[in-house]
Design a protein around this motif. Structure first.
Motif: not given
Length: 245
Positions: A131-137
């Motif tokens: 979930g955290l690494i999928a947060v849009p850049a």
């Protein structure tokens, strides 16, 4: 319109089926036999919930911070190696984990809680990380551009956007947990497994169902509770359940 009629038909058919099943169970004496164990059911259900909440709570306290740490850029290259370590709890049969826990911690609820934490930690770590690494850049870049510190970025941007996925992992972990608690009886733990396994040993179908049916009901109630929690806690913009409305 057709969908609404189909829904009404399914509800009506389900109610009729449940009514017919109730008449049949009352006629063959199953309900009276089931209620004979009511005092045991209520006591053991409370113990079952205690074990679930304690082990599930400990799993959350351990897994969420670990998932957060692994999602940091400096630690991501080690993330899969650590995931494989946590995967041991899911790969090794639960009975083997319980046996190993009993070897080191003796019998009773303590080794059961330890084994349940080991068995359920992976979904929470994995979902927190994912979930955290999928947060849009672009969201993170905008927050950094506004002057947020790394800690403020985590609390105000990353965690709120990843909360739906994190709770989904917790929901999965609790579903596994509540279905695994009956096995704790085999190493001296409490819970509805006492009725299930004693019923199997004595070839008493009603006693076995007196443990199995409440276990299934608790699993459904926990799932409904987490569904409601997800609906309330996760903001509409990142919550598919609220977007449907």
């Amino acid at each position: 319109m057709k969908r609404e009629r189909l829904k009404q038909f399914i509800v009506a058919a389900s109610l009729l089926l449940a009514f017919a099943l109730g008449i049949e169970l009352q006629a063959n004496g199953f309900i009276d036999d089931f209620l004979y164990y009511w005092e045991d059911i209520t006591y053991l259900a409370v113990e079952h919930v205690k074990l679930t909440l304690i082990s599930g709570g400990l799993a959350i306290l351990l897994a969420v911070p670990i998932g957060i740490v692994l999602s940091r850029p400096a630690c991501r290259r080690f993330s899969e190696a650590f995931m494989q370590i946590f995967n041991i709890g899911s790969t090794v049969p639960t009975l083997a984990v319980l046996a190993l826990s009993m070897t080191f911690l003796g019998v009773g609820n303590t080794p059961a809680i330890f084994a349940l934490v080991i068995a359920t930690i992976l979904p929470i770590v994995r979902n927190t990380y994912t979930g955290l690494i999928a947060v849009p850049a672009h969201l993170k870049e905008a927050a950094i551009g506004m002057g947020l510190t790394p800690m403020q970025l985590l609390w105000k941007v990353e965690l709120p956007n990843a909360l739906y996925v994190i709770i989904a992992g917790i929901r999965t972990a609790f579903a596994i947990n509540i279905g695994t608690v009956p096995l704790a009886f085999l190493i001296g733990g409490t819970g509805l497994g006492e009725l299930i396994f004693t019923g199997i040993d004595l070839d008493e179908l009603t006693m076995m169902l007196a443990g199995a049916i409440p276990t299934a009901a608790l699993a459904v109630l926990f799932d409904i509770g987490f569904g409601a929690l997800t609906f309330m806690m996760v903001s509409k913009g990142v919550n598919p359940l609220r977007q449907r409305g």
